[in-house]
Design a protein around this motif. Structure first.
Motif, mmCIF file in Angstrom:
data_model
loop_
_atom_site.group_PDB
_atom_site.id
_atom_site.type_symbol
_atom_site.label_atom_id
_atom_site.label_comp_id
_atom_site.label_asym_id
_atom_site.label_seq_id
_atom_site.Cartn_x
_atom_site.Cartn_y
_atom_site.Cartn_z
ATOM 1 N N VAL A 89 0.816 -1.286 -0.058
ATOM 2 C CA VAL A 89 0.075 -0.141 -0.012
ATOM 3 C C VAL A 89 0.781 1.150 0.163
ATOM 4 C CG1 VAL A 89 -1.581 1.418 1.311
ATOM 5 C CG2 VAL A 89 -2.217 -1.231 1.252
ATOM 6 N N VAL A 90 1.821 1.187 0.874
ATOM 7 C CA VAL A 90 2.771 2.438 0.948
ATOM 8 C C VAL A 90 3.422 2.884 -0.460
ATOM 9 C CG1 VAL A 90 4.983 3.426 1.763
ATOM 10 C CG2 VAL A 90 3.066 2.151 3.352
ATOM 11 N N GLY A 91 4.063 1.409 -0.960
ATOM 12 C CA GLY A 91 4.686 1.564 -2.357
ATOM 13 C C GLY A 91 3.609 2.018 -3.535
ATOM 14 N N TRP A 92 2.525 1.759 -3.193
ATOM 15 C CA TRP A 92 1.338 1.985 -4.391
ATOM 16 C C TRP A 92 1.343 3.435 -4.366
ATOM 17 C CZ3 TRP A 92 -3.575 3.687 -4.228
ATOM 18 C CH2 TRP A 92 -4.470 3.665 -5.177
ATOM 19 N N GLY A 93 1.189 3.943 -3.198
ATOM 20 C CA GLY A 93 0.942 5.467 -2.805
ATOM 21 C C GLY A 93 2.113 6.261 -3.208
ATOM 22 N N VAL A 94 3.364 5.689 -3.129
ATOM 23 C CA VAL A 94 4.592 6.577 -3.289
ATOM 24 C C VAL A 94 4.862 6.528 -4.941
ATOM 25 C CG1 VAL A 94 7.154 6.554 -3.376
ATOM 26 C CG2 VAL A 94 5.681 6.023 -1.270
ATOM 27 N N GLY A 95 4.088 5.447 -5.603
ATOM 28 C CA GLY A 95 4.223 5.451 -6.985
ATOM 29 C C GLY A 95 3.598 6.586 -7.671
ATOM 30 N N PHE A 96 2.702 7.248 -7.073
ATOM 31 C CA PHE A 96 1.820 8.353 -7.586
ATOM 32 C C PHE A 96 2.833 9.252 -8.305
ATOM 33 C CE2 PHE A 96 -1.898 6.166 -6.257
ATOM 34 C CZ PHE A 96 -2.805 6.094 -7.137
ATOM 35 N N PRO A 97 3.616 9.901 -7.378
ATOM 36 C CA PRO A 97 4.575 11.060 -7.868
ATOM 37 C C PRO A 97 5.377 10.694 -9.118
ATOM 38 C CG PRO A 97 4.799 10.763 -5.445
ATOM 39 C CD PRO A 97 3.988 9.755 -5.821
ATOM 40 N N ALA A 98 5.577 9.300 -9.115
ATOM 41 C CA ALA A 98 6.358 8.643 -10.453
ATOM 42 C C ALA A 98 5.556 9.049 -11.960
ATOM 43 C CB ALA A 98 6.780 7.333 -10.466
ATOM 44 N N LEU A 99 4.356 9.415 -11.795
ATOM 45 C CA LEU A 99 3.471 9.592 -12.776
ATOM 46 C C LEU A 99 3.762 10.856 -13.458
ATOM 47 C CD1 LEU A 99 -0.116 8.409 -11.399
ATOM 48 C CD2 LEU A 99 1.779 7.146 -12.662
ATOM 49 N N ARG A 100 4.304 11.991 -12.547
ATOM 50 C CA ARG A 100 4.694 13.152 -13.279
ATOM 51 C C ARG A 100 6.130 13.820 -12.918
ATOM 52 N NH1 ARG A 100 0.388 16.324 -14.575
ATOM 53 N NH2 ARG A 100 -1.812 15.499 -14.341
ATOM 54 N N LEU A 101 6.945 12.806 -12.343
ATOM 55 C CA LEU A 101 8.120 13.090 -11.996
ATOM 56 C C LEU A 101 9.062 11.932 -12.449
ATOM 57 C CD1 LEU A 101 7.849 14.166 -8.087
ATOM 58 C CD2 LEU A 101 8.257 15.857 -10.204
ATOM 59 N N GLY A 102 10.424 12.197 -12.838
ATOM 60 C CA GLY A 102 11.077 11.532 -13.414
ATOM 61 C C GLY A 102 12.465 11.760 -13.267
ATOM 62 N N GLY A 103 13.564 10.664 -13.229
ATOM 63 C CA GLY A 103 15.057 11.411 -13.237
ATOM 64 C C GLY A 103 15.235 11.777 -11.723
ATOM 65 N N LEU A 104 16.105 12.894 -11.880
ATOM 66 C CA LEU A 104 16.392 13.600 -10.686
ATOM 67 C C LEU A 104 15.405 13.861 -9.615
ATOM 68 C CD1 LEU A 104 18.808 14.848 -9.182
ATOM 69 C CD2 LEU A 104 18.705 16.782 -10.314
ATOM 70 N N TYR A 105 14.376 14.420 -10.188
ATOM 71 C CA TYR A 105 13.222 15.018 -9.586
ATOM 72 C C TYR A 105 12.643 13.708 -8.872
ATOM 73 C CZ TYR A 105 13.847 18.785 -12.490
ATOM 74 O OH TYR A 105 14.380 19.749 -13.261
ATOM 75 N N LEU A 106 12.470 12.564 -9.537
ATOM 76 C CA LEU A 106 11.844 11.551 -8.525
ATOM 77 C C LEU A 106 12.892 11.094 -7.645
ATOM 78 C CD1 LEU A 106 9.686 9.377 -8.073
ATOM 79 C CD2 LEU A 106 10.892 8.020 -10.222
ATOM 80 N N ALA A 107 14.099 10.933 -8.098
ATOM 81 C CA ALA A 107 15.036 10.513 -6.935
ATOM 82 C C ALA A 107 15.138 11.552 -5.850
ATOM 83 C CB ALA A 107 16.478 10.555 -7.651
ATOM 84 N N LEU A 108 15.095 12.811 -5.788
ATOM 85 C CA LEU A 108 14.883 13.642 -4.879
ATOM 86 C C LEU A 108 13.549 13.436 -3.933
ATOM 87 C CD1 LEU A 108 16.143 16.811 -6.424
ATOM 88 C CD2 LEU A 108 17.637 15.389 -4.873
ATOM 89 N N THR A 109 12.760 13.157 -4.440
ATOM 90 C CA THR A 109 11.290 12.782 -3.873
ATOM 91 C C THR A 109 11.323 11.483 -3.038
ATOM 92 O OG1 THR A 109 10.231 13.974 -5.628
ATOM 93 C CG2 THR A 109 8.756 12.535 -4.135
ATOM 94 N N VAL A 209 5.178 -3.636 -6.244
ATOM 95 C CA VAL A 209 5.964 -5.002 -6.030
ATOM 96 C C VAL A 209 7.138 -4.930 -5.408
ATOM 97 C CG1 VAL A 209 6.769 -6.882 -7.360
ATOM 98 C CG2 VAL A 209 4.398 -5.902 -7.801
ATOM 99 N N SER A 210 7.857 -3.757 -5.818
ATOM 100 C CA SER A 210 9.259 -3.548 -5.450
ATOM 101 C C SER A 210 9.351 -3.359 -4.109
ATOM 102 C CB SER A 210 9.771 -2.234 -6.004
ATOM 103 O OG SER A 210 11.167 -1.961 -5.642
ATOM 104 N N ALA A 211 8.131 -2.263 -3.402
ATOM 105 C CA ALA A 211 7.954 -2.174 -2.032
ATOM 106 C C ALA A 211 7.884 -3.441 -1.019
ATOM 107 C CB ALA A 211 7.167 -1.125 -1.679
ATOM 108 N N ILE A 212 6.990 -4.405 -1.735
ATOM 109 C CA ILE A 212 6.655 -5.616 -0.929
ATOM 110 C C ILE A 212 7.876 -6.592 -0.798
ATOM 111 C CG2 ILE A 212 5.424 -7.840 -1.261
ATOM 112 C CD1 ILE A 212 3.260 -6.287 -2.657
ATOM 113 N N ILE A 213 8.813 -6.591 -1.850
ATOM 114 C CA ILE A 213 9.824 -7.406 -1.784
ATOM 115 C C ILE A 213 10.872 -6.690 -0.717
ATOM 116 C CG2 ILE A 213 11.898 -8.286 -2.767
ATOM 117 C CD1 ILE A 213 10.146 -8.805 -5.253
ATOM 118 N N THR A 214 11.178 -5.541 -0.800
ATOM 119 C CA THR A 214 11.851 -4.863 0.346
ATOM 120 C C THR A 214 11.660 -4.788 1.395
ATOM 121 O OG1 THR A 214 12.549 -3.287 -1.683
ATOM 122 C CG2 THR A 214 13.425 -2.596 0.460
ATOM 123 N N GLY A 215 10.099 -4.785 1.487
ATOM 124 C CA GLY A 215 9.586 -4.869 2.901
ATOM 125 C C GLY A 215 9.502 -6.220 3.348
#
Length: 280
Positions: A89-109, A209-215
């Motif tokens: 759930v947390v990973g899915w929520g964090v994924g929303f900024p990735a819809l408009r951000l990419g590269g360095l901006y997503l990394a900083l977020t 999916v990434s967050a689940i595995i790391t979690g």
């Protein structure tokens, strides 16, 4: 390929009898960190989204296991589905900024997330659950009587089992239709969208999916170390995972994930002096 996996699996069992004490603990931590790197590699290596905040997912997974075990007296196995759900759930929520951000901006977020989570875990509003700066102590799971293993050997076996299952599921996912869609979004989002792919769904689900595995790696670490505290999950952990993936494992590669995890096994979570032993 299957004979090689069988040989690798049998070789991975040898440390149960060849190593003990601290050396087996360090090897278990290497397996756990390799699992965390595998999760990060899904979102960065195969979907092209740079994340510097996976230490936060690691922390969420660790606390999702530590809180029920320490405060509610749950078994370790009962906490794993809870950890997977919460991290997803947390990973899915964090994924929303990735819809408009990419590269360095997503990394900083995502880096901001890694910095914020330890501070949130210390806040007075959740201190009764997280233990605040003092953290939480928990008991390492005991092996069933029929296994005849001590707790350290048992947790190494559990870590191998969970990591192996996650590896096989990840390989199956990445070599299938969903994996091809993830790589198409990574290589050319415009072309992928023109072919009818739902970029929003792919990106958010990839983060989940990434967050689940790391979690799950965080859950294993909590049980192995028998201690969790906010200062064990600083942004250094996120940087260690990223550097281990890029510098050792290789972006977009899941075959050398254990080497990447070994390079991360010296991060703060594995050398926290408070985690070395329980108080008398």
């Amino acid at each position: 390929m299957r004979p090689l996996l069988l040989i690798a699996g049998l070789a991975a069992l040898l440390p149960l009898w060849l190593l003990e004490g601290f050396h087996l603990f360090q090897l278990t931590q290497a397996v756990i960190m390799a699992l965390a790197v595998l999760g990060l590699n899904i979102v960065t290596g195969y979907n092209g989204q740079i994340s510097l905040g996976h230490g936060a997912f690691f922390a969420v997974g660790a606390y999702a296991t530590a809180i029920p075990m320490s405060l509610l007296d749950w078994s370790f196995w009962a906490t794993l589905p809870v950890s997977a759900f919460v991290c997803g759930v947390v990973g899915w929520g964090v994924g929303f900024p990735a819809l408009r951000l990419g590269g360095l901006y997503l990394a900083l977020t995502t880096f901001a997330l890694a910095v914020a989570v330890p501070q949130i875990l210390k806040h007075k509003a959740v201190e009764a659950w997280t233990g605040g700066v003092q953290g939480l102590f928990l008991l390492k799971p005991e092996a069933p009587d029929w296994l005849k293993l001590n707790p350290d050997q048992y947790m190494y076996l559990v870590a191998l089992l969970v990591a192996g299952v996650c590896y096989l599921l990840t390989a199956n996912l990445l070599h299938g239709r969903i994996g091809l869609a993830m790589m198409a979004v990574r290589d050319n989002p415009t072309a992928a969208e023109a072919m009818g792919m739902d970029l929003a769904s792919i990106k958010t689900r990839t983060f989940a999916v990434s967050a689940i595995i790391t979690g799950m790696a965080g859950s294993l670490s909590a049980a192995v170390v028998e201690f969790v505290a906010p200062d064990s999950f600083t942004f250094i952990l996120s940087i260690s995972l990223f550097v281990g993936m890029v510098g050792v494992g290789g972006v977009g590669s899941i075959l050398v994930w254990f080497l990447a995890g070994s390079s991360c096994s010296s991060c703060p979570i594995s050398r926290n002096p408070s985690a070395a032993r329980r108080p008398a």
